[in-house]
Design a protein around this motif. Structure first.
Motif, mmCIF file in Angstrom:
data_model
loop_
_atom_site.group_PDB
_atom_site.id
_atom_site.type_symbol
_atom_site.label_atom_id
_atom_site.label_comp_id
_atom_site.label_asym_id
_atom_site.label_seq_id
_atom_site.Cartn_x
_atom_site.Cartn_y
_atom_site.Cartn_z
ATOM 1 N N LEU A 1 3.119 10.602 -6.799
ATOM 2 C CA LEU A 1 4.062 11.135 -7.776
ATOM 3 C C LEU A 1 3.400 11.380 -9.124
ATOM 4 O O LEU A 1 3.678 12.377 -9.792
ATOM 5 C CB LEU A 1 5.256 10.185 -7.937
ATOM 6 C CG LEU A 1 6.233 10.157 -6.768
ATOM 7 C CD1 LEU A 1 7.281 9.081 -6.988
ATOM 8 C CD2 LEU A 1 6.881 11.505 -6.581
ATOM 9 N N ILE A 2 2.510 10.506 -9.519
ATOM 10 C CA ILE A 2 1.827 10.678 -10.809
ATOM 11 C C ILE A 2 0.958 11.927 -10.787
ATOM 12 O O ILE A 2 1.000 12.749 -11.703
ATOM 13 C CB ILE A 2 0.987 9.428 -11.149
ATOM 14 C CG1 ILE A 2 1.915 8.272 -11.517
ATOM 15 C CG2 ILE A 2 0.025 9.716 -12.304
ATOM 16 C CD1 ILE A 2 1.204 6.947 -11.669
ATOM 17 N N PHE A 3 0.164 12.103 -9.733
ATOM 18 C CA PHE A 3 -0.755 13.242 -9.690
ATOM 19 C C PHE A 3 -0.057 14.573 -9.410
ATOM 20 O O PHE A 3 -0.492 15.610 -9.897
ATOM 21 C CB PHE A 3 -1.856 12.997 -8.667
ATOM 22 C CG PHE A 3 -2.829 11.936 -9.092
ATOM 23 C CD1 PHE A 3 -3.524 12.040 -10.278
ATOM 24 C CD2 PHE A 3 -3.038 10.820 -8.307
ATOM 25 C CE1 PHE A 3 -4.422 11.062 -10.685
ATOM 26 C CE2 PHE A 3 -3.926 9.834 -8.697
ATOM 27 C CZ PHE A 3 -4.622 9.946 -9.890
ATOM 28 N N LEU A 4 1.016 14.560 -8.647
ATOM 29 C CA LEU A 4 1.701 15.812 -8.353
ATOM 30 C C LEU A 4 2.574 16.295 -9.498
ATOM 31 O O LEU A 4 2.826 17.482 -9.633
ATOM 32 C CB LEU A 4 2.553 15.659 -7.087
ATOM 33 C CG LEU A 4 1.784 15.565 -5.775
ATOM 34 C CD1 LEU A 4 2.755 15.383 -4.626
ATOM 35 C CD2 LEU A 4 0.932 16.789 -5.559
ATOM 36 N N ASN B 1 0.822 -1.209 0.000
ATOM 37 C CA ASN B 1 0.000 0.000 0.000
ATOM 38 C C ASN B 1 0.857 1.261 0.000
ATOM 39 O O ASN B 1 0.497 2.255 -0.621
ATOM 40 C CB ASN B 1 -0.930 0.007 1.205
ATOM 41 C CG ASN B 1 -2.021 -1.030 1.076
ATOM 42 O OD1 ASN B 1 -2.368 -1.452 -0.029
ATOM 43 N ND2 ASN B 1 -2.558 -1.458 2.206
ATOM 44 N N LYS B 2 1.967 1.218 0.693
ATOM 45 C CA LYS B 2 2.847 2.382 0.731
ATOM 46 C C LYS B 2 3.445 2.646 -0.651
ATOM 47 O O LYS B 2 3.553 3.789 -1.090
ATOM 48 C CB LYS B 2 3.954 2.154 1.763
ATOM 49 C CG LYS B 2 4.799 3.344 2.020
ATOM 50 C CD LYS B 2 5.781 3.093 3.145
ATOM 51 C CE LYS B 2 6.565 4.340 3.438
ATOM 52 N NZ LYS B 2 7.520 4.141 4.515
ATOM 53 N N PHE B 3 3.797 1.576 -1.352
ATOM 54 C CA PHE B 3 4.352 1.719 -2.698
ATOM 55 C C PHE B 3 3.317 2.305 -3.646
ATOM 56 O O PHE B 3 3.614 3.215 -4.422
ATOM 57 C CB PHE B 3 4.850 0.355 -3.209
ATOM 58 C CG PHE B 3 5.348 0.407 -4.624
ATOM 59 C CD1 PHE B 3 6.554 1.010 -4.920
ATOM 60 C CD2 PHE B 3 4.599 -0.136 -5.659
ATOM 61 C CE1 PHE B 3 7.016 1.063 -6.217
ATOM 62 C CE2 PHE B 3 5.045 -0.070 -6.952
ATOM 63 C CZ PHE B 3 6.270 0.522 -7.236
ATOM 64 N N LEU B 4 2.086 1.802 -3.580
ATOM 65 C CA LEU B 4 1.033 2.312 -4.459
ATOM 66 C C LEU B 4 0.698 3.762 -4.135
ATOM 67 O O LEU B 4 0.478 4.575 -5.041
ATOM 68 C CB LEU B 4 -0.217 1.442 -4.340
ATOM 69 C CG LEU B 4 -0.128 0.057 -4.999
ATOM 70 C CD1 LEU B 4 -1.385 -0.744 -4.703
ATOM 71 C CD2 LEU B 4 0.081 0.183 -6.486
ATOM 72 N N THR B 5 0.643 4.092 -2.864
ATOM 73 C CA THR B 5 0.358 5.474 -2.464
ATOM 74 C C THR B 5 1.434 6.417 -2.981
ATOM 75 O O THR B 5 1.129 7.492 -3.513
ATOM 76 C CB THR B 5 0.262 5.567 -0.932
ATOM 77 O OG1 THR B 5 -0.700 4.636 -0.471
ATOM 78 C CG2 THR B 5 -0.116 6.964 -0.497
ATOM 79 N N THR B 6 2.676 6.011 -2.847
ATOM 80 C CA THR B 6 3.778 6.846 -3.333
ATOM 81 C C THR B 6 3.715 6.990 -4.843
ATOM 82 O O THR B 6 3.917 8.087 -5.383
ATOM 83 C CB THR B 6 5.134 6.229 -2.919
ATOM 84 O OG1 THR B 6 5.132 6.039 -1.515
ATOM 85 C CG2 THR B 6 6.276 7.131 -3.318
ATOM 86 N N LEU B 7 3.413 5.925 -5.545
ATOM 87 C CA LEU B 7 3.336 5.963 -7.006
ATOM 88 C C LEU B 7 2.223 6.902 -7.471
ATOM 89 O O LEU B 7 2.436 7.756 -8.343
ATOM 90 C CB LEU B 7 3.117 4.549 -7.550
ATOM 91 C CG LEU B 7 3.040 4.428 -9.061
ATOM 92 C CD1 LEU B 7 4.381 4.805 -9.675
ATOM 93 C CD2 LEU B 7 2.633 3.030 -9.449
#
Length: 96
Positions: free
Chosen positions: A12-15, A3-9
């Motif tokens: 980064l995509i949206f920002l 979940n941490k990996f997906l949240t970070t991904l």
């Protein structure tokens, strides 16, 4: 961990999406953000000054000390009797 990996991904995509599509976006947003932050800090400083002046004038004209203390009373000294200790406590804590 997953979940941490997906949240970070996703973060980064949206920002970073606007930066990838438009070169002017980052500089325009930063410029207006700095100006807005400066205006807010100026407002905070101005309101702090206004509150300080207002409270100073209020204390000067409307608040009178209830029990004026002499310099001798302001010095911390050990009371010698029980009566002096009680008076000292009452005067320091403004219980009258």
């Amino acid at each position: 961990m997953k979940n941490k990996f997906l949240t970070t991904l996703f973060t980064l995509i949206f920002l970073t999406a606007n930066t990838g599509f438009c070169e002017e976006t980052r500089s325009a947003v930063m410029h207006t953000a700095i100006i807005k932050f400066g205006m807010v800090m100026g407002g905070v400083a101005l309101s702090s000054i206004i509150i300080y002046v207002g409270l100073t004038l209020y204390n000067k004209f409307f608040v009178t000390p209830k029990y004026p203390h002499s310099p001798e009373e302001e010095i911390l000294k050990t009371p010698k009797t029980k009566e002096e200790a009680i008076n000292f406590f009452i005067n320091k804590n403004k219980l009258n």
